[in-house]
Scaffold this active site. Sequence first.
Site, PDB file in Angstrom:
ATOM      1  N   HIS A   1       0.698  -1.280  -0.031  1.00 53.55           N
ATOM      2  CA  HIS A   1      -0.058   0.001  -0.018  1.00 53.55           C
ATOM      3  C   HIS A   1       0.822   1.207   0.141  1.00 53.55           C
ATOM      4  CE1 HIS A   1       0.440   0.102   4.338  1.00 53.55           C
ATOM      5  NE2 HIS A   1       0.326   1.155   4.532  1.00 53.55           N
TER       6      HIS A   1
ATOM      7  N   ASP B   1      -0.041  -7.610   1.460  1.00 53.75           N
ATOM      8  CA  ASP B   1       0.480  -6.267   1.634  1.00 53.75           C
ATOM      9  C   ASP B   1       2.093  -6.294   1.724  1.00 53.75           C
ATOM     10  OD1 ASP B   1       0.600  -3.527   1.804  1.00 53.75           O
ATOM     11  OD2 ASP B   1      -0.244  -3.488   3.809  1.00 53.75           O
TER      12      ASP B   1
ATOM     13  N   SER C   1       3.973   2.839   7.971  1.00 52.70           N
ATOM     14  CA  SER C   1       3.619   2.025   7.034  1.00 52.70           C
ATOM     15  C   SER C   1       4.822   1.381   6.276  1.00 52.70           C
ATOM     16  CB  SER C   1       2.791   2.377   6.111  1.00 52.70           C
ATOM     17  OG  SER C   1       1.339   2.468   6.394  1.00 52.70           O
TER      18      SER C   1
END
Length: 267
Positions: free
Chosen positions: A84, A136, A228
């Site tokens: 992502h 992911d 992230s």
Amino acid sequence: MGRGSERKTGAALRRLVVTGAVTALAGLHPVAASAEERPEARVLGGADVAADDAPWAVALTDEHGRQFCGGALVSPIKVITAAHCMVSPMTGAKWTPENLRAIAGRTDLRTERGTVGEVEGIWIHPGFRDYTSGDDVAVLTLRTPMPQRPLEMVGAGETEPYRPGAMARVYGWGRTSESGSPSDTLRSVDVPVTTEEACRNTYPNYDGRSMFCAGYPEGGMDACAGDSGGPIVADNRLIGVVSYGTGCGRPNTPGVYTRLSSYRGEL
């Protein structure tokens, strides 16, 4: 740490929830809030990290030097991050190699230390659709080798690092509180792996094949927006990357990480 963070560069078109919603933890210092509650990604309650202690920690920036995600150097030319993170939080468009930079050896983003690597190619797991759906993970191939020491990865199919109660350390430049600013310095925090039941009770879409959760029942220590793609490490090996979560450091709300042992043969 863990989950995206946006550095202050204007209104985000693709909003990542930081203040309580479940969101992916990626952004450009700072992180914008979303209107809906979505899982997010971040390092809360941690401590600063010296460059020599984590030479493999990578800050991902745009071509203007604005950090938005983290990663881990696993070979001189390979960086593991979250899938992502390969979408700009500012525009919603996919990053292209020429728009990305991977910086290793620079724990303080206010300095010019370390090595700035240009990106040659981007691999996104073909099964990735959304961070809450799993898969992911992404790999960046650098144009030239980095001099920093890479981090060893977990083996294919390993389960011991994901045993409930096992301790792991997560790294990132994300927010240090749910509504605070991103950190200019790399931080880390130790968190225990949770049971799959605890994870599934918090996140109905939890997939034990592609994910695992970590965090304290009482909260207070966690990844946060801006973390992230950052590494979570156990026994000096990369076992996962920051994927998403709800808020930062909330009680009974662990962070979600990509389970890299499931992807070892593809990376």
